[in-house]
Structures are given as C-alpha cells and as structure tokens.
Design an enzyme around this catalytic site. Sequence first.
Site, mmCIF file in Angstrom:
data_model
loop_
_atom_site.group_PDB
_atom_site.id
_atom_site.type_symbol
_atom_site.label_atom_id
_atom_site.label_comp_id
_atom_site.label_asym_id
_atom_site.label_seq_id
_atom_site.Cartn_x
_atom_site.Cartn_y
_atom_site.Cartn_z
ATOM 1 N N GLU A 43 -6.323 0.686 -1.088
ATOM 2 C CA GLU A 43 -5.599 1.650 -1.929
ATOM 3 C C GLU A 43 -5.898 3.041 -1.369
ATOM 4 O OE1 GLU A 43 -5.978 3.838 -6.230
ATOM 5 O OE2 GLU A 43 -6.615 1.743 -6.142
ATOM 6 N N ARG A 47 -4.110 12.021 -2.510
ATOM 7 C CA ARG A 47 -4.826 13.237 -2.918
ATOM 8 C C ARG A 47 -4.920 14.272 -1.802
ATOM 9 N NH1 ARG A 47 -10.228 10.499 -5.586
ATOM 10 N NH2 ARG A 47 -9.169 8.860 -6.784
ATOM 11 N N LYS A 131 -4.526 -1.242 -14.241
ATOM 12 C CA LYS A 131 -5.777 -0.598 -13.869
ATOM 13 C C LYS A 131 -6.465 -0.117 -15.150
ATOM 14 C CE LYS A 131 -7.259 3.462 -11.136
ATOM 15 N NZ LYS A 131 -6.785 4.416 -10.105
#
Length: 209
Positions: A43, A47, A131
Amino acid sequence: MSDLKSTDLLDLSPVIPVVVVDAIDQAVPVARALAEGGVPVVELTLRTPVALDAIRAIAAEVPEVLIGAGTVTTPLLAKEAAAAGAQFLVSPGATPTLLGAMRDTGLPFLPGTATVSEALAVLETGHTAMKFFPAEASGGAKFLGSLPSVLPDARFCPTGGISLATAPSYLSLRNVGCVGGSWLTPADALASGDWDRVTALAAATAALR
C-alpha cells in the site's frame, strides 16, 4: 489478479506494508525488497509528490507485487491512482461520495472506519471488507474483538500504531484478516537504500502466520 475482490485483500498477507516513498528511485527497490522477503502486496500512500509516479513504476517493473494506493481521501485521488496503475485502494475514512468514487474505479478497496456507526454505514452499501484506522488510538484489538457479535459480516485490516510485537494480538481475532504496518519500511532504511533490512523485516512479518 484482475478478478481480485475487496474481501481477497484481507487474505493476501498477514501484513499489508504501508509505504511512504519520498524519492522516485526508492519505489522499485522497496517493492522488490518486500517481495523478496515474502510480502507480495504494497500500500503506497498518496502523501508525497512522487507517489503516483511511484505506483506507475512499481506496476510496470515489479509485476509480482500487488500495488495499491493508500491515503485516498478524494474522488480525484481515487481516479488518479487507478489511472496510475494501482490495483486496489485504501482510504483513512469513508464518506458516501468517496465510497462511490472508489467503487466507480472498478478496483477492490478498503474504506476506513473507526466506529461502529462508520462500519454500519459501509456495510449498508454491501461492502464487508474495511480498514480500521487509527487502530491503536481507536481502541485497538480490544475494541475490534468486541465487534463480531454485533457486526458478524465485517472484516478488518487494522492500521495505525501497530508493530511487529502487537500484530499477533490483532491477527488472532476472527474479524481481522490482516494488519497494515509501516514498520517494514522505515524511513531511514529507504533513505539509505538498505534494502536488505527491508527484506529481513518483510521475512519476519511473513512468518507471523
């Protein structure tokens, strides 16, 4: 893996590495190092300015790794990640608009939840894999362990504050398929190109099950 379903994401590996790439030349080596250690999924968080290019590079050059985009917070990011070659999406939270946008990409995805109400909202859309974030700050394994009796269909990938030492307490829960962890790819290891260290951390993680 074109037929991969969202529920399948929880069973690929005990841990989904949560990777932050600051320089594009880190992308392919870190993915290869994780794969060499027995972790076939990444993953990569959206960012940093190079994140989409990093996804493109891994998708093109490391086909043995399932590459996903994390920190998907807007419909535009969902579209851009899919266009870059991401094979799954992960969001820190879930609004109706974001859920719809992730679904519209056709990719499997793990929407973020932190409360029973948020999990119910995701379940109402027919989506059972999600999640749990931020895991440790939101009640940790004790909280998740209390959910199966009221949310029997929900399965989670808890992420946030989890370490190699605490991962087993989550993985022992029947509603947890895997955990998300950043400890496999320390920032200093990526900055120095210490790929052997990443491979060793991946191997230790792969041995959790």
